[in-house]
Design a protein around this motif. Sequence first.
Motif, PDB file in Angstrom:
ATOM      1  N   ASP A  14     -31.685 -83.019  65.506  1.00  0.00           N
ATOM      2  CA  ASP A  14     -31.654 -84.340  64.868  1.00  0.00           C
ATOM      3  C   ASP A  14     -32.721 -85.221  65.523  1.00  0.00           C
ATOM      4  N   HIS A  65     -36.053 -85.027  61.936  1.00  0.00           N
ATOM      5  CA  HIS A  65     -36.631 -86.041  61.040  1.00  0.00           C
ATOM      6  C   HIS A  65     -38.124 -86.163  61.291  1.00  0.00           C
ATOM      7  N   HIS A 118     -23.476 -82.194  62.623  1.00  0.00           N
ATOM      8  CA  HIS A 118     -22.814 -83.028  63.651  1.00  0.00           C
ATOM      9  C   HIS A 118     -21.394 -82.548  63.925  1.00  0.00           C
ATOM     10  N   LYS A 134     -28.884 -84.048  50.947  1.00  0.00           N
ATOM     11  CA  LYS A 134     -28.233 -84.560  52.152  1.00  0.00           C
ATOM     12  C   LYS A 134     -27.374 -85.761  51.796  1.00  0.00           C
ATOM     13  N   HIS A 168     -32.045 -79.394  61.793  1.00  0.00           N
ATOM     14  CA  HIS A 168     -31.831 -80.815  61.478  1.00  0.00           C
ATOM     15  C   HIS A 168     -32.750 -81.651  62.362  1.00  0.00           C
TER      16      HIS A 168
HETATM   17 ZN   LIG Z   1     -30.231 -86.729  61.138  1.00  0.00          ZN
END
Ligand SMILES: [Zn+2]
Length: 401
Positions: free
Chosen positions: A278, A64, A218, A157, A62
């Motif tokens: 993340d 970006h 998460h 997602k 995960h």
């Molecule tokens: Zn994210």
Amino acid sequence: MYDLLLKGGTVVDPSIKLHGAHDVAVQGGVIARVAPVIPAVEAARTIDLQGKIVTPGLIDLHAHVFDGFTKSGVHPDLGGVYAGVTTIVDAGSAGSATFAGFPQHIIPNCHTEIIPFLHICQTGLATMPDIIAEGSINLGDTLDVLGRHKGLIAGIKARMVSPALEIMGMEMPRLARRAARESGTRLMVHIGDTEKRYDPKVIHSLLPLLEPGDIVTHLFTANPGGVLDGNGKLVPEAVEARDRGVWLDTAHGRKNFSFDVGRRVIDQGLHPHCISTDLTVPGRLETVHSMTEIMTRFLGLGYTLDQVVTMSTENPARAVGVERRLGSLATGRQADISVLEMREGDWKVHDVVGATLRVKQAFVPFLTVKKGQVFTPDWGPRPWGWEPDRVLPAGGSGGCC
Ligand SMILES: [Zn+2]
């Protein structure tokens, strides 16, 4: 003659039940041989890795990396091959309206492999908040993009956040699930409302929607909608989801990772399958820092080196269906290899709610091999490189004299 020989390191690859001194030979971009001793004369190039740890290429499940299309997207190689990571799963930075940027501009211009998820919101994370009206989702376009990029897009997602849920309620994750099912992919769901507005009980109706192979991300969020109820007890639906084959990922980020929640979840018998960053531009500088530091945090939480490696290699490969190619140093697999240093010291790592954890061991990337090509990690996200914050001696200011 092998193209490359990684010699003298300690290979840690639970996928082939290996933890010990082994050499790794690479030829034509694949793992050619793993053995206790492979003579250097058999290779065109040999790299001495005495004292280093050799693992399958790290997979960040995960992050970006829609760099230039979203405000906080990181250049893939900054979080990837220059950070000890060979593959990055982009967790839905792009939606159907923006996805073409990946195959046209991002993927051809980096060395790190990218496995993208498609956001159910048509503009992805280009604007925040993501979903601002029912029209933010266009199921037809989403299915069309999934169809046109079959084999590239790993799944859909959905983010269980405000205002999406206030506007659409559970119809939002249901539409995302429909897109995943109709495209034969999988669903990744972000839990934890960073706006802290929606009813935390929504987790009870969300988790039963997930099917084997779907992903919860998460897991250790302290925001409303996480897997702990108001009394700190694990919701039964979380255990049921794990038992039927839903993947559990932690993803750190800037707002959804708490050591306290993590310890409570772990103490009640639920363990993450995957750990991930993340990563975003501000997250890299302020909270997440790197995949290797996320691994350090899980060592600090009590997981063994082997468990941390499994959660960063084999399990994320399986979660996105690439386990026959990635996530293992078995002979014939793609030559994606991470070489790490395990440094000893006295550091503290932080979660996003201000708690710290003292750690005596820290991972630092040393070398990355992607499809047989060797990359040397960048300096690191901090002024002093990759290590976490040093614990200063009592009374010390950290300055000299
Ligand atoms: Zn994210």
